[in-house]
Enzyme design. Structure first.
Site, PDB file in Angstrom:
ATOM      1  N   PHE A   1     -22.500 -20.910 -12.244  1.00  0.00           N
ATOM      2  CA  PHE A   1     -22.779 -22.342 -12.143  1.00  0.00           C
ATOM      3  C   PHE A   1     -21.721 -23.111 -12.907  1.00  0.00           C
ATOM      4  O   PHE A   1     -21.336 -22.709 -14.005  1.00  0.00           O
ATOM      5  CB  PHE A   1     -24.164 -22.680 -12.714  1.00  0.00           C
ATOM      6  CG  PHE A   1     -24.445 -24.158 -12.746  1.00  0.00           C
ATOM      7  CD1 PHE A   1     -24.845 -24.832 -11.601  1.00  0.00           C
ATOM      8  CD2 PHE A   1     -24.289 -24.886 -13.912  1.00  0.00           C
ATOM      9  CE1 PHE A   1     -25.092 -26.201 -11.621  1.00  0.00           C
ATOM     10  CE2 PHE A   1     -24.529 -26.246 -13.945  1.00  0.00           C
ATOM     11  CZ  PHE A   1     -24.930 -26.910 -12.796  1.00  0.00           C
TER      12      PHE A   1
ATOM     13  N   ARG B   1     -25.242 -10.300 -20.302  1.00  0.00           N
ATOM     14  CA  ARG B   1     -25.507 -11.517 -21.063  1.00  0.00           C
ATOM     15  C   ARG B   1     -25.305 -12.726 -20.156  1.00  0.00           C
ATOM     16  O   ARG B   1     -24.278 -12.840 -19.493  1.00  0.00           O
ATOM     17  CB  ARG B   1     -24.569 -11.638 -22.270  1.00  0.00           C
ATOM     18  CG  ARG B   1     -24.654 -10.486 -23.258  1.00  0.00           C
ATOM     19  CD  ARG B   1     -25.948 -10.557 -24.049  1.00  0.00           C
ATOM     20  NE  ARG B   1     -26.011  -9.488 -25.031  1.00  0.00           N
ATOM     21  CZ  ARG B   1     -26.842  -8.468 -24.961  1.00  0.00           C
ATOM     22  NH1 ARG B   1     -27.681  -8.343 -23.939  1.00  0.00           N
ATOM     23  NH2 ARG B   1     -26.858  -7.552 -25.905  1.00  0.00           N
ATOM     24  N   GLU B   2     -26.290 -13.606 -20.136  1.00  0.00           N
ATOM     25  CA  GLU B   2     -26.162 -14.885 -19.440  1.00  0.00           C
ATOM     26  C   GLU B   2     -25.780 -15.912 -20.500  1.00  0.00           C
ATOM     27  O   GLU B   2     -26.464 -16.046 -21.513  1.00  0.00           O
ATOM     28  CB  GLU B   2     -27.476 -15.256 -18.771  1.00  0.00           C
ATOM     29  CG  GLU B   2     -27.881 -14.272 -17.695  1.00  0.00           C
ATOM     30  CD  GLU B   2     -29.290 -14.476 -17.177  1.00  0.00           C
ATOM     31  OE1 GLU B   2     -30.037 -15.309 -17.752  1.00  0.00           O
ATOM     32  OE2 GLU B   2     -29.666 -13.795 -16.218  1.00  0.00           O
TER      33      GLU B   2
ATOM     34  N   ARG C   1     -36.149 -37.940 -23.540  1.00  0.00           N
ATOM     35  CA  ARG C   1     -35.414 -36.725 -23.197  1.00  0.00           C
ATOM     36  C   ARG C   1     -36.126 -36.062 -22.031  1.00  0.00           C
ATOM     37  O   ARG C   1     -37.226 -35.528 -22.173  1.00  0.00           O
ATOM     38  CB  ARG C   1     -35.309 -35.791 -24.409  1.00  0.00           C
ATOM     39  CG  ARG C   1     -34.406 -36.341 -25.489  1.00  0.00           C
ATOM     40  CD  ARG C   1     -33.017 -36.594 -24.953  1.00  0.00           C
ATOM     41  NE  ARG C   1     -32.056 -36.825 -26.021  1.00  0.00           N
ATOM     42  CZ  ARG C   1     -30.765 -36.938 -25.814  1.00  0.00           C
ATOM     43  NH1 ARG C   1     -30.278 -36.862 -24.589  1.00  0.00           N
ATOM     44  NH2 ARG C   1     -29.958 -37.154 -26.821  1.00  0.00           N
TER      45      ARG C   1
ATOM     46  N   ALA D   1     -25.757 -39.359 -31.666  1.00  0.00           N
ATOM     47  CA  ALA D   1     -25.033 -38.131 -31.330  1.00  0.00           C
ATOM     48  C   ALA D   1     -24.593 -38.186 -29.880  1.00  0.00           C
ATOM     49  O   ALA D   1     -25.091 -38.995 -29.098  1.00  0.00           O
ATOM     50  CB  ALA D   1     -25.922 -36.912 -31.557  1.00  0.00           C
TER      51      ALA D   1
ATOM     52  N   GLU E   1     -19.856 -42.302 -31.470  1.00  0.00           N
ATOM     53  CA  GLU E   1     -21.289 -42.330 -31.148  1.00  0.00           C
ATOM     54  C   GLU E   1     -22.060 -43.242 -32.094  1.00  0.00           C
ATOM     55  O   GLU E   1     -22.997 -43.919 -31.671  1.00  0.00           O
ATOM     56  CB  GLU E   1     -21.868 -40.915 -31.171  1.00  0.00           C
ATOM     57  CG  GLU E   1     -21.387 -40.038 -30.035  1.00  0.00           C
ATOM     58  CD  GLU E   1     -21.842 -40.495 -28.656  1.00  0.00           C
ATOM     59  OE1 GLU E   1     -22.881 -41.180 -28.540  1.00  0.00           O
ATOM     60  OE2 GLU E   1     -21.156 -40.167 -27.678  1.00  0.00           O
TER      61      GLU E   1
ATOM     62  N   GLU F   1     -24.043 -46.091 -30.158  1.00  0.00           N
ATOM     63  CA  GLU F   1     -25.505 -46.030 -30.133  1.00  0.00           C
ATOM     64  C   GLU F   1     -26.180 -46.948 -31.143  1.00  0.00           C
ATOM     65  O   GLU F   1     -27.230 -47.508 -30.853  1.00  0.00           O
ATOM     66  CB  GLU F   1     -25.973 -44.588 -30.339  1.00  0.00           C
ATOM     67  CG  GLU F   1     -25.631 -43.692 -29.173  1.00  0.00           C
ATOM     68  CD  GLU F   1     -26.266 -42.316 -29.250  1.00  0.00           C
ATOM     69  OE1 GLU F   1     -26.979 -42.013 -30.228  1.00  0.00           O
ATOM     70  OE2 GLU F   1     -26.041 -41.534 -28.302  1.00  0.00           O
TER      71      GLU F   1
ATOM     72  N   GLY G   1     -28.905 -17.578 -28.889  1.00  0.00           N
ATOM     73  CA  GLY G   1     -29.212 -16.468 -28.002  1.00  0.00           C
ATOM     74  C   GLY G   1     -28.504 -16.509 -26.662  1.00  0.00           C
ATOM     75  O   GLY G   1     -28.325 -15.474 -26.023  1.00  0.00           O
TER      76      GLY G   1
ATOM     77  N   GLU H   1     -22.883 -23.792 -27.496  1.00  0.00           N
ATOM     78  CA  GLU H   1     -22.819 -25.130 -28.079  1.00  0.00           C
ATOM     79  C   GLU H   1     -22.766 -25.083 -29.606  1.00  0.00           C
ATOM     80  O   GLU H   1     -23.523 -24.356 -30.253  1.00  0.00           O
ATOM     81  CB  GLU H   1     -24.027 -25.962 -27.659  1.00  0.00           C
ATOM     82  CG  GLU H   1     -23.984 -27.370 -28.206  1.00  0.00           C
ATOM     83  CD  GLU H   1     -25.187 -28.200 -27.801  1.00  0.00           C
ATOM     84  OE1 GLU H   1     -25.085 -29.436 -27.860  1.00  0.00           O
ATOM     85  OE2 GLU H   1     -26.233 -27.626 -27.430  1.00  0.00           O
TER      86      GLU H   1
ATOM     87  N   GLU I   1     -23.955 -46.758 -19.282  1.00  0.00           N
ATOM     88  CA  GLU I   1     -24.827 -47.448 -18.330  1.00  0.00           C
ATOM     89  C   GLU I   1     -26.106 -46.689 -18.012  1.00  0.00           C
ATOM     90  O   GLU I   1     -27.097 -47.283 -17.589  1.00  0.00           O
ATOM     91  CB  GLU I   1     -24.075 -47.813 -17.047  1.00  0.00           C
ATOM     92  CG  GLU I   1     -23.797 -46.675 -16.115  1.00  0.00           C
ATOM     93  CD  GLU I   1     -23.165 -47.144 -14.806  1.00  0.00           C
ATOM     94  OE1 GLU I   1     -23.399 -46.473 -13.791  1.00  0.00           O
ATOM     95  OE2 GLU I   1     -22.466 -48.165 -14.790  1.00  0.00           O
TER      96      GLU I   1
ATOM     97  N   GLU J   1     -27.750 -44.885 -20.390  1.00  0.00           N
ATOM     98  CA  GLU J   1     -28.303 -44.549 -21.704  1.00  0.00           C
ATOM     99  C   GLU J   1     -29.225 -45.674 -22.166  1.00  0.00           C
ATOM    100  O   GLU J   1     -28.827 -46.838 -22.195  1.00  0.00           O
ATOM    101  CB  GLU J   1     -27.130 -44.372 -22.683  1.00  0.00           C
ATOM    102  CG  GLU J   1     -27.473 -43.851 -24.032  1.00  0.00           C
ATOM    103  CD  GLU J   1     -26.226 -43.561 -24.856  1.00  0.00           C
ATOM    104  OE1 GLU J   1     -26.287 -42.598 -25.627  1.00  0.00           O
ATOM    105  OE2 GLU J   1     -25.207 -44.271 -24.732  1.00  0.00           O
TER     106      GLU J   1
END
Length: 185
Positions: A14, A36-37, A63, A75, A91, A95, A114, A118, A137, A139
């Site tokens: 992906f 491992r993915e 969220r 953030a 940010e 924000e 796991g 990131e 726009e 957010e």
């Protein structure tokens, strides 16, 4: 002894706007193989803005993945090869409508070790000046400030659940108590 896994092959399954996913075959330290993915993510930057009176700026935003509105520090995600410190400062202004004269490195958080690459780079900011908020726009968020002690209590009461925010608030509070960060630049 150091533990390890050695990548033997990788297949991208992906590729999206925010992350890519691969399925990797790895050799384990015992000589066997496994799969491992991995979610590959450019990372993020987060900033805890603290007033001279000891108040912290938080944002509330919905969220989608959790279906709820959450308390968070300002953030955002990093673009490929973007400087995390510059992203954190950006940010904060986008924000919360704030700039700062002093910054403190609070470290790097690995939020999902796991399966995801990131890293979230986190700073504290003092010597705050108001500018103006300029959201993306798509957010929508509200900015609130509260005493840092109240925000820490919300973490302890499981009312602030965002990992980067909890990490930053608890670490900032501890460093202030230890005298390693000052409220006044």
């Amino acid at each position: 002894m150091s533990h390890f896994e050695e990548k033997q092959s990788s297949q991208e399954v992906f590729s999206g706007r925010v992350f890519q996913v691969t399925v990797d075959q790895v050799k384990l330290e015992n000589g066997k193989t496994s799969q491992r993915e991995v979610v590959h993510h450019h990372g993020g930057a987060c900033i805890a803005a603290l007033t001279a009176e000891g108040e912290i700026y938080l944002v509330r935003q919905f969220r989608y993945a959790f279906g709820e509105e959450l308390w968070e520090l300002p953030a955002g995600k990093l673009e490929a090869d973007e400087n995390p410190f510059e992203a954190a400062k950006r940010e904060l202004e986008e924000e919360a409508g704030i700039t700062a004269s002093q910054y403190f490195d609070l470290g790097v958080l690995y939020p999902t070790v796991g399966y995801c690459s990131e890293k979230i780079y986190i700073w504290a900011a003092t010597g705050l000046q108001s500018t103006h908020q300029h959201l993306d726009e798509d957010e929508f968020l509200s900015v609130e400030k509260m005493p840092l002690e109240q925000a820490v209590q919300l973490v302890l009461e499981d009312k602030i659940r965002d990992g980067k925010t909890a990490f930053a608030l608890l670490k900032l509070n501890t460093l202030l108590q230890q005298g390693k960060i000052s409220l006044n630049p």
